[in-house]
Scaffold this active site. Structure first.
Site, mmCIF file in Angstrom:
data_model
loop_
_atom_site.group_PDB
_atom_site.id
_atom_site.type_symbol
_atom_site.label_atom_id
_atom_site.label_comp_id
_atom_site.label_asym_id
_atom_site.label_seq_id
_atom_site.Cartn_x
_atom_site.Cartn_y
_atom_site.Cartn_z
ATOM 1 N N ASP A 25 0.850 -1.189 0.000
ATOM 2 C CA ASP A 25 0.000 0.000 0.000
ATOM 3 C C ASP A 25 0.889 1.243 0.000
ATOM 4 O O ASP A 25 1.728 1.408 0.887
ATOM 5 C CB ASP A 25 -0.868 -0.044 1.274
ATOM 6 C CG ASP A 25 -2.003 0.959 1.245
ATOM 7 O OD1 ASP A 25 -1.983 1.853 0.382
ATOM 8 O OD2 ASP A 25 -2.892 0.842 2.098
ATOM 9 N N GLU B 48 -2.881 0.044 -4.110
ATOM 10 C CA GLU B 48 -2.665 -1.055 -3.170
ATOM 11 C C GLU B 48 -3.041 -2.377 -3.809
ATOM 12 O O GLU B 48 -3.861 -2.419 -4.724
ATOM 13 C CB GLU B 48 -3.448 -0.842 -1.873
ATOM 14 C CG GLU B 48 -4.937 -0.969 -2.023
ATOM 15 C CD GLU B 48 -5.623 -0.911 -0.661
ATOM 16 O OE1 GLU B 48 -5.829 -1.977 -0.066
ATOM 17 O OE2 GLU B 48 -5.921 0.205 -0.226
HETATM 18 MG MG LIG Z 1 -2.401 3.880 0.455
#
Ligand SMILES: [Mg+2]
Length: 328
Positions: free
Chosen positions: A9, A100
């Site tokens: 992420d 992500e």
């Molecule tokens: Mg993020």
């Protein structure tokens, strides 16, 4: 499967791309905003600025805030580069948003997981100039929780030995997709953490939280939640329309059946009648016949119709729900 899954992420994605392209912004409290803050740097978050605030609210919280306009083309380009790099290394990639993804790496074992995750993190920083956090876990939920704990800039591995403790301690209101109503109903039953759910049957949880969430809670409590990293489906939409007038409820039920048959959920339901088009968004995405029917009835009426119903923004069934804007 018990092999490690990575959840990767980008930290403060929009800001990260802006800082990369304009290093003078590094270390400053920055917010990417039009009228509303879409993404705040960690320095801005420390001063109380967060996604969803209006710009005046954000300035009140942080008078030295640097506001930059969204550059969607640059973010999309950065996203493409990120996925090209990850796709190249991975056995399977399941995007969660523009920045992500769940990733399964070929041959990765638990003893190698931390070093490999750090190598990937360094590579993304070195070649794309983007800061990522990486979580590693046996299931997608555990991996995603680990990446959340790793933010910003860290790597957290929740291995098989750590998992039961992490899972049990997880509060139900930390789970994606649990709304205030379900949270309150669980609290009324004395259920606050996942550990408390372990002795409840799936049927009892369905009674409290509804079919989809009740089953999901039971899976989370028993550790049988999703370990399947799969690419987004090539299919982008389903639609249903009959030549003879057909009840809205029947059309909605048909869409739900088809979504479920392919283990998909949808974010958007569209109704088209003549030249008129309306739509509704679902958050979290759904394939629940009740939710689809309610929405369809609201848009097309509770009667026979010749309207066309269509669902788009399809997602694999048990991907954790999250807000549409990548504010993290
Ligand atoms: Mg993020």
């Amino acid at each position: 499967m018990t092999g490690p899954i990575l959840h990767l992420d980008v930290d403060a994605f929009f800001v990260a791309v802006d800082v990369r392209d304009d290093p003078g912004l590094a270390g400053l409290p920055v917010a990417v905003a039009d009228r509303v803050v879409a993404c705040a740097s960690y320095q801005a978050r420390d001063r109380g600025v967060h996604a969803g605030m209006t710009v005046p609210q954000a300035y009140r919280a942080c008078p030295r805030l640097v506001v930059t306009p969204p550059r969607m083309a640059a973010y999309q380009h950065a996203s493409k580069e990120l996925f090209a790099l990850v796709d190249d290394r991975a056995e399977a990639v399941q995007p969660g948003s523009v920045e992500e993804a769940f990733v399964r790496l070929p041959g990765l074992t638990w003893p190698d997981a931390e070093t490999t995750a750090r190598d990937l993190q360094h590579e993304i920083r070195a070649t794309l100039g983007l800061p990522v956090s990486i979580g590693v876990g046996r299931t997608k939920l555990i991996a995603k929780l680990a990446s959340r704990a790793a933010k910003p800039g860290g790597v957290v591995v929740t291995d098989l030995a750590d998992e039961p403790q992490v899972r049990g301690a997880l509060r139900v209101d930390e789970l994606w997709g649990i709304g205030p109503v379900t949270r309150d109903r669980l609290a009324d039953a004395g259920l606050h953490a996942v550990a408390g759910l372990r002795h409840w049957s799936a049927a009892a949880l369905v009674e409290i939280a509804g079919t989809a969430m009740g089953r999901r809670l039971h899976q989370i409590a028993t550790g049988t939640d999703d370990t399947d990293v799969r690419p987004l489906p090539p299919r982008r939409s389903f639609s249903v329309q009959r030549s003879a007038p057909t009840h809205t409820r029947e059309l909605a039920a048909e869409l739900a059946r088809r979504l479920r048959a392919e283990r998909l959920t949808c974010r958007t339901l569209h109704v088209r009648l003549g030249g008129r088009k309306v739509k509704v968004r679902f958050d979290p995405p759904t394939n629940d016949p009740r939710r689809l029917t309610e929405a369809a009835v609201r848009l097309a009426g509770d009667h026979k119709t010749t309207a066309a119903l269509m669902v788009t923004d399809l997602r694999p069934e048990d991907r954790p729900a999250q807000p549409p804007l990548p504010g993290l």
